[in-house]
Write an enzyme that holds these catalytic residues in place. Structure first.
Site, PDB file in Angstrom:
ATOM      1  N   ASP A 232      -7.120  -1.260  -4.520  1.00  0.00           N
ATOM      2  CA  ASP A 232      -8.222  -0.950  -3.601  1.00  0.00           C
ATOM      3  C   ASP A 232      -9.185   0.055  -4.233  1.00  0.00           C
ATOM      4  O   ASP A 232     -10.406  -0.057  -4.079  1.00  0.00           O
ATOM      5  CB  ASP A 232      -7.692  -0.399  -2.279  1.00  0.00           C
ATOM      6  CG  ASP A 232      -6.866  -1.402  -1.493  1.00  0.00           C
ATOM      7  OD1 ASP A 232      -7.047  -2.617  -1.702  1.00  0.00           O
ATOM      8  OD2 ASP A 232      -6.040  -0.967  -0.676  1.00  0.00           O
TER       9      ASP A 232
ATOM     10  N   ASP B 254       0.857  -1.186   0.000  1.00  0.00           N
ATOM     11  CA  ASP B 254       0.000   0.000   0.000  1.00  0.00           C
ATOM     12  C   ASP B 254       0.891   1.232   0.000  1.00  0.00           C
ATOM     13  O   ASP B 254       2.001   1.203   0.532  1.00  0.00           O
ATOM     14  CB  ASP B 254      -0.897   0.020   1.239  1.00  0.00           C
ATOM     15  CG  ASP B 254      -1.989  -1.036   1.196  1.00  0.00           C
ATOM     16  OD1 ASP B 254      -2.349  -1.476   0.091  1.00  0.00           O
ATOM     17  OD2 ASP B 254      -2.487  -1.413   2.269  1.00  0.00           O
TER      18      ASP B 254
END
Length: 150
Positions: A132, A116
């Site tokens: 995401d 991330d």
């Protein structure tokens, strides 16, 4: 295989490629936080064993399994839908990008951590990635499309 199905999987492949390239670049070049827009958006390298937006940290194997099931379901559902394939492709591409990480990133085979790197104070303490965002757009787009078709 129909032209529609080929376009769907070409788009999914492109989305997974885009996701993996951005994760590679983040992993290779983000040694520390990089402020893009002060007090609004920064790049922060993080590894996530949970689901989208760091939900369910520590259950990587469960999200790997759920991701595989979702990929199979969307693949089964695709020929049965007459609507736009874009939202399903966003959903499939996002899920596939994160499943790829869980399969091929340490500690590997279903327990890997997702890379991330997108961070905003609008979502306190949440770091996320392009996959995401694809998942989120795919879910909302599919919901709105299905709601509008009734």
């Amino acid at each position: 295989m129909t032209t529609r199905t080929l376009r769907f999987y070409a788009l999914v492949g492109f989305l997974v490629f885009l996701d993996q390239v951005t994760k590679y670049l983040a992993h290779a070049y983000l040694a520390r936080d990089f402020i893009v827009i002060p007090n609004l958006f920064r790049l922060t390298l993080a590894k996530n064993s949970g689901a989208a937006f760091s939900f369910g940290t520590g259950f990587s194997w469960l999200f790997f399994l759920l991701g595989i099931i979702a990929l199979i379901f969307i693949g089964w559902f695709l020929p049965r839908t007459t609507g736009s394939i874009v939202f399903l492709a966003l959903l499939q591409g996002g899920i596939a990008g994160n499943v790829f990480d869980r399969l091929f990133k340490p500690p590997y085979f279903g327990n890997g951590e997702v890379v991330d790197f997108l961070n905003t104070p609008l979502f306190s303490g949440v770091v996320f990635n392009i996959a995401d965002l694809f998942i989120l757009a795919g879910v909302f787009g599919t919901f709105l499309f299905l709601k509008g078709s009734k």
